[in-house]
Design an enzyme around this catalytic site. Structure first.
Site, mmCIF file in Angstrom:
data_model
loop_
_atom_site.group_PDB
_atom_site.id
_atom_site.type_symbol
_atom_site.label_atom_id
_atom_site.label_comp_id
_atom_site.label_asym_id
_atom_site.label_seq_id
_atom_site.Cartn_x
_atom_site.Cartn_y
_atom_site.Cartn_z
ATOM 1 N N HIS A 84 12.355 -11.150 4.220
ATOM 2 C CA HIS A 84 11.074 -10.767 3.633
ATOM 3 C C HIS A 84 10.798 -9.571 2.984
ATOM 4 O O HIS A 84 11.091 -8.382 3.344
ATOM 5 C CB HIS A 84 10.110 -11.000 4.795
ATOM 6 C CG HIS A 84 8.843 -11.300 4.472
ATOM 7 N ND1 HIS A 84 7.847 -10.602 3.640
ATOM 8 C CD2 HIS A 84 8.042 -12.703 4.637
ATOM 9 C CE1 HIS A 84 6.663 -11.659 3.479
ATOM 10 N NE2 HIS A 84 6.778 -12.687 4.180
ATOM 11 N N GLY A 161 -5.032 7.783 0.435
ATOM 12 C CA GLY A 161 -4.040 8.568 0.815
ATOM 13 C C GLY A 161 -3.158 9.088 -0.290
ATOM 14 O O GLY A 161 -3.470 9.110 -1.197
ATOM 15 N N PRO A 162 -1.941 9.783 0.310
ATOM 16 C CA PRO A 162 -0.883 10.485 -0.554
ATOM 17 C C PRO A 162 -0.446 9.659 -1.762
ATOM 18 O O PRO A 162 -0.366 8.272 -1.536
ATOM 19 C CB PRO A 162 -0.083 10.713 0.381
ATOM 20 C CG PRO A 162 -0.070 10.006 1.403
ATOM 21 C CD PRO A 162 -1.420 9.545 1.660
ATOM 22 N N PRO A 167 7.568 8.664 4.528
ATOM 23 C CA PRO A 167 9.090 8.967 4.520
ATOM 24 C C PRO A 167 9.581 7.846 5.212
ATOM 25 O O PRO A 167 10.847 7.330 5.018
ATOM 26 C CB PRO A 167 9.387 10.185 4.890
ATOM 27 C CG PRO A 167 8.232 10.795 5.446
ATOM 28 C CD PRO A 167 6.991 10.157 4.714
ATOM 29 N N GLY A 170 6.437 3.926 4.832
ATOM 30 C CA GLY A 170 6.094 3.414 3.449
ATOM 31 C C GLY A 170 4.540 3.483 3.207
ATOM 32 O O GLY A 170 4.159 4.501 3.424
#
Length: 482
Positions: A84, A161-162, A167, A170
């Site tokens: 998936h 968010g960033p 890392p 995801g």
């Protein structure tokens, strides 16, 4: 169930093999007071688990975040592979209105969860479906392009968010949507190329069935057509199954079985029985439904399945104010979009119209998206006006009554305002396909334009009627809603 407002949440996690992690996710969700965990389905080949729970809005938010925290701590996508597509440990979190909750409230929940997850877990969050802040992020496959591996080397532009993926966890898509049915069909072959080709032929983006996302996979050595049915009232599981069966038979391939991932509304199963047995109005003959109706005829959760078109028209002709003119205007828009799609389908792939094929395909794709939205607005208009009726029943000496009426009327004005916007776009598409489309279907394109104008005029009338009922102060503040 009671009259407590309820939201359905269906988070998908990139873990389908480790029992300890799946149990930890289960505990995080079920441990929140007010949450009812209805279903957990895991798939080792897809390496994915789908949880389905219902809860009041605040409890749903808390449970979704608790599970996201567990997924972030326990799932490492650098060590993950499965059939998936995925971009996150918590891959997708949709909120769905069930009872006493509007789609707008689910959008607000999605945004709150996105902000919290970004801030506390350091995960980039993309808003999708009805919560999407950008048109190019409405569809989940568009958001997920490249998956985790492809995103790792890119600077992202998330809603929260960033700008780099976490890392190990995801990125996550969070949104609000109507009920969606995940439906898979297994072919009696190991040749996954056949499943991929059939998936291409049935999905909306390739000019196939409306409201269908589809892909082909190899699952346990068997070719599988995996689908998301975005609106079962437009394309039902029975319709999708029969199309796949016909396409498979052309390739001399049989069907082994089908499966539902998660849960499915009762009316879809009834519809499948009606189709297979050629038994119209099957819902009227179901023993358990009659028992529920007799035991609790006023219960929100025990309403009979959605009516057939004839039944809906009978409701429209009845003595209740809902469904009413707003729903009828939305239906006119839905029919207009369907006719535009029909003319486009009669145009694409025809040698005589090869010069406009790409334009006709674009018109088809947009018409189908609008058709799904307008069909949803048929129901949302009626639901919104029921809120107006409840507000007017508040005691006249209650100081909160006037504000409640204003808010309910404003909410009731929003669905027809959307119909106006969509109707204008459908009118433009109808005029375009009339000019370039199959000449044998010119009259159908013209009827589509007539219906679109009816939708615009009817919905405008409903917007104005709702605004007229508001207080002068509220009306002045929101006069631009249409």
């Amino acid at each position: 169930m009671t009259s407590t407002p309820l939201v359905e949440c269906v988070p998908n996690f990139s873990e389908g093999r480790d029992a300890a992690t799946i149990d930890a996710l289960r505990s995080a969700i079920a441990g929140v007071t007010g949450v009812h965990l209805l279903d957990v389905q895991t798939d080792a080949s897809h390496h994915r688990s789908v949880f389905t729970f219902v809860a009041p809005p605040e409890a749903a938010l808390a449970a979704a975040f608790a599970a996201m925290r567990v997924a972030t701590q326990r799932i490492d996508l650098t060590q993950h592979s499965g059939e998936h597509p995925r971009m996150g440990a918590t891959d997708v979190v949709p909120f769905v209105p069930v009872a006493g909750v509007t789609m707008d409230e689910c959008v607000a929940l999605a945004r709150r969860l996105g902000e919290q997850a970004a801030k506390e877990l350091g995960i980039p969050v993309f808003l999708y479906a009805r919560a999407a802040a950008r048109a190019e992020r409405v569809l989940l496959p568009d958001v997920r392009k490249g998956e985790f591996e492809g995103m790792r080397g890119r600077v992202l532009d998330p809603d929260y968010g960033p700008n780099r993926v976490h890392p190990t966890a995801g990125a996550t898509a969070i949104g609000a949507r109507p009920f969606l049915v995940a439906f898979n069909v297994y072919l009696d072959t190991t040749d996954v190329a056949i499943a991929k080709e059939i998936a291409k032929q049935i999905r909306t983006s390739s000019g196939g069935l409306p409201g269908v996302q589809a892909s082909g996979f190899a699952v346990d050595g068997v070719a599988q057509v995996s689908m998301n049915l975005l609106d079962i009232d437009i394309t039902s599981p029975a319709t999708a199954y029969n199309r796949i069966r016909a396409l498979a038979e052309k390739r001399e391939v049989a069907i082994q079985k089908s499966e539902i991932v998660g849960l499915i509304p009762e009316r879809a199963i009834i519809s499948a029985a009606e189709t297979a047995l050629r038994l119209p109005n099957a819902a009227a003959h179901i023993l358990e439904a009659k028992i529920r109706e007799a035991a609790a005829p006023s219960s929100e959760s025990d309403r009979p399945p959605a009516p057939t078109m004839d039944g809906w028209i009978d409701e429209l002709a009845g003595g209740s104010p809902t469904p009413g003119g707003g729903s009828a205007a939305a239906l006119a828009g839905t029919l207009a979009a369907a006719l535009v799609a029909m003319v486009a389908r009669l145009t694409v792939g025809r040698k005589a119209y090869a010069a406009v094929d790409a334009q006709a395909r674009d018109i088809l794709a947009e018409a189908e998206r609008l058709r799904v939205d307008l069909r949803r607005l048929v129901d949302e208009d009626a639901q919104a006006y029921e809120g107006v009726s409840r507000a007017y029943k508040i005691a006249k000496n209650d100081p909160a009554r006037a504000q409640a009426i204003d808010e309910a009327l404003l909410a009731a004005a929003r669905p027809p305002a959307e119909v106006v916007k969509h109707g204008r776009r459908i009118l433009a598409l109808a005029q375009s396909i009339e000019q370039i489309g199959n000449k044998n279907a010119v009259s159908d394109a013209r009827v589509a334009g007539m219906l679109a104008r009816t939708a615009i005029d009817g919905a405008t009338e409903n917007v104005n009627a709702n605004l007229a009922g508001m207080s002068d102060q509220a009306r002045a503040k929101h006069s631009g809603v249409g």
